[in-house]
Design a protein around this motif. Structure first.
Motif, short mmCIF file in Angstrom:
data_model
loop_
_atom_site.label_atom_id
_atom_site.label_comp_id
_atom_site.label_asym_id
_atom_site.label_seq_id
_atom_site.Cartn_x
_atom_site.Cartn_y
_atom_site.Cartn_z
N ALA A 47 38.46 48.42 32.58
CA ALA A 47 39.35 49.10 33.52
C ALA A 47 39.07 48.65 34.95
O ALA A 47 39.99 48.53 35.77
N ARG A 48 37.81 48.44 35.26
CA ARG A 48 37.45 47.96 36.60
C ARG A 48 38.09 46.61 36.89
O ARG A 48 38.66 46.38 37.97
N THR A 49 38.00 45.70 35.92
CA THR A 49 38.56 44.36 36.10
C THR A 49 40.06 44.41 36.27
O THR A 49 40.63 43.74 37.14
N ARG A 50 40.74 45.22 35.46
CA ARG A 50 42.19 45.34 35.56
C ARG A 50 42.60 45.88 36.92
O ARG A 50 43.57 45.41 37.54
N PHE A 51 41.88 46.89 37.41
CA PHE A 51 42.17 47.49 38.70
C PHE A 51 42.02 46.45 39.81
O PHE A 51 42.91 46.28 40.65
N LEU A 52 40.89 45.73 39.81
CA LEU A 52 40.62 44.75 40.86
C LEU A 52 41.59 43.57 40.80
O LEU A 52 42.01 43.04 41.83
N ASN A 53 41.95 43.16 39.59
CA ASN A 53 42.91 42.06 39.46
C ASN A 53 44.26 42.44 40.06
O ASN A 53 44.92 41.63 40.71
N ALA A 54 44.68 43.67 39.82
CA ALA A 54 45.96 44.14 40.37
C ALA A 54 45.89 44.19 41.90
O ALA A 54 46.86 43.83 42.58
N VAL A 55 44.77 44.65 42.43
CA VAL A 55 44.59 44.68 43.89
C VAL A 55 44.64 43.27 44.46
O VAL A 55 45.28 43.01 45.49
N GLN A 56 43.97 42.34 43.79
CA GLN A 56 43.93 40.96 44.27
C GLN A 56 45.33 40.35 44.32
O GLN A 56 45.72 39.72 45.31
N ARG A 57 46.11 40.53 43.26
CA ARG A 57 47.46 39.97 43.23
C ARG A 57 48.33 40.57 44.34
O ARG A 57 49.10 39.87 45.01
N HIS A 58 48.21 41.87 44.53
CA HIS A 58 48.99 42.54 45.57
C HIS A 58 48.59 42.04 46.95
O HIS A 58 49.45 41.82 47.82
N SER A 59 47.30 41.83 47.17
CA SER A 59 46.82 41.36 48.47
C SER A 59 47.34 39.97 48.77
O SER A 59 47.79 39.69 49.90
N ILE A 60 47.28 39.11 47.78
CA ILE A 60 47.75 37.73 47.98
C ILE A 60 49.23 37.71 48.31
O ILE A 60 49.68 36.93 49.18
N LYS A 61 50.02 38.56 47.66
CA LYS A 61 51.45 38.63 47.95
C LYS A 61 51.72 39.04 49.39
O LYS A 61 52.71 38.63 49.99
N ARG A 62 50.80 39.82 49.97
CA ARG A 62 50.97 40.28 51.35
C ARG A 62 50.21 39.40 52.35
O ARG A 62 50.08 39.76 53.51
N ASP A 63 49.71 38.28 51.86
CA ASP A 63 48.96 37.34 52.70
C ASP A 63 47.69 37.98 53.28
O ASP A 63 47.33 37.75 54.44
N VAL A 64 47.05 38.82 52.47
CA VAL A 64 45.77 39.43 52.83
C VAL A 64 44.69 38.81 51.96
O VAL A 64 44.85 38.70 50.73
N ASP A 65 43.59 38.39 52.56
CA ASP A 65 42.50 37.77 51.82
C ASP A 65 41.75 38.86 51.04
O ASP A 65 41.13 39.74 51.65
#
Length: 343
Positions: A192-210
């Motif tokens: 669950a931790r990995t899934r949560f962080l992966n979703a955050v990472q994808r969302h951040s990249i879409k918004r041009d946030v590192d």
């Protein structure tokens, strides 16, 4: 003197039908006229007759019982899942045996053995271990729930749409001016931790946030786990307002406790967003803004999927249940202020 237990003969005599007709009517046979069935049902209620499910099970090969193994019955989210499953099973006149593994693989295995001995018709399981390699060990029809289930594409499973939920939460944070939230997540051993962080990472990249700039703090999925993680975050050097997105509501409420413990205020000093939608979030001060998982719907849908498995109509796939935002008062609105990095 103990009163004699009513029998099918008593029902038949009161309804004015034969014993076999009464039995078939109570069993739901399609060949019985509606008027006859209603008369038999009314007679059964009048005499206080209850079917002998053990005898019925011996004839049909079914016990009329299902099993549910969840990781923590004290967590209101899992209690809600259990309630949904219980309600749906009751609608089908089926009993549900509920077990809590307490996140202990040994207890989980013991519960599964107990369910096999009880000859349940099937089981719903949220596996404690993410390394569930021997699915055949269940020895009965089953449906998985929870994060681990996604690893098994050929197994029927039901769970929250975590990607949709995380994106919903992050979009709401952005609308409030929180562009780089700090994350409180579960132990590294949990998928669950990995899934949560992966979703955050994808969302951040879409918004041009590192994504690398986001601070991540691990903790147990408990009040104390969230409290300790928040205390560690407050010990870090920081600049300005802090925004925290916690991976479950128990951790979020624990984080609120830590904020008060340090003499700070929510949301004036620290904004907190939870994840689960447990009822207690409505009674915190301030009320906890959260992403609500459909716990009761997950439980009910899992029972329906299990019925399909038992009847030989397996779905063999993942059912994703959408989540929703509950907006309360734990997030400060910084959208009109100059943009600052949250820490």
């Amino acid at each position: 003197m103990r009163k004699r237990r009513p029998t099918i003969i008593d029902v038949a005599e009161r309804a004015g039908v034969s014993k076999s007709t009464a039995a078939r009517a109570l069993a739901g046979a399609e060949s019985i006229l509606d008027e006859t069935r209603e008369r038999v049902l009314a007679a059964a209620k009048a005499v206080g007759y209850e079917r002998n499910h053990l005898a019925v099970g011996m004839r049909s090969g079914r016990s009329g019982m299902l099993g549910l193994v969840i990781p923590d019955i004290t967590n209101p989210f899992w209690a809600d899942v259990a309630r949904g499953a219980l309600d749906r099973a009751a609608e089908a006149d089926v009993s549900l045996l509920v077990f809590s593994s307490d996140w202990d693989p040994a207890k989980e295995e013991s519960h599964l053995r107990a369910l096999r001995r009880a000859r349940v018709d099937g089981a719903i399981v949220n596996p404690v271990s993410d390394a569930l390699d021997d699915l055949d060990k269940f020895g009965l029809p089953f449906v998985l729930i929870g994060s681990s289930a996604e690893r098994f594409a050929d197994v029927s499973s039901v769970g929250s749409d975590i990607t949709q939920a995380v994106e919903l939460g992050l979009d709401h944070l952005v609308s409030k001016g929180h562009h780089a939230p700090t994350l409180i997540v579960g132990p590294k051993s949990r998928l669950a931790r990995t899934r949560f962080l992966n979703a955050v990472q994808r969302h951040s990249i879409k918004r041009d946030v590192d994504p690398a700039q986001l601070i991540v703090e691990d903790g147990e999925y408990t009040l104390e786990g969230g409290r300790l993680a928040m205390l560690r975050l407050l010990d870090r050097p920081r600049l300005g307002h802090i925004c925290v997105f916690a991976a479950n509501d128990m951790m979020a409420i624990g984080a609120m406790m830590a904020v008060r413990e340090r003499g700070l205020r929510c949301p004036e000093d620290v904004s907190i967003l939870g994840f689960d939608g447990i009822p207690s979030g409505a009674f915190t001060f301030p009320g906890l803004t959260t992403i609500a998982k459909p716990g009761r719907d997950i439980g009910a849908r899992a029972v329906e999927s299990l019925f399909d498995e038992i009847e030989g109509r397996p779905e063999h796939g993942r059912v994703y249940m959408p989540c929703r935002l509950i907006d309360r008062a734990s997030l400060a609105d910084l959208s009109r202020e100059p943009r600052k990095l949250a820490g």
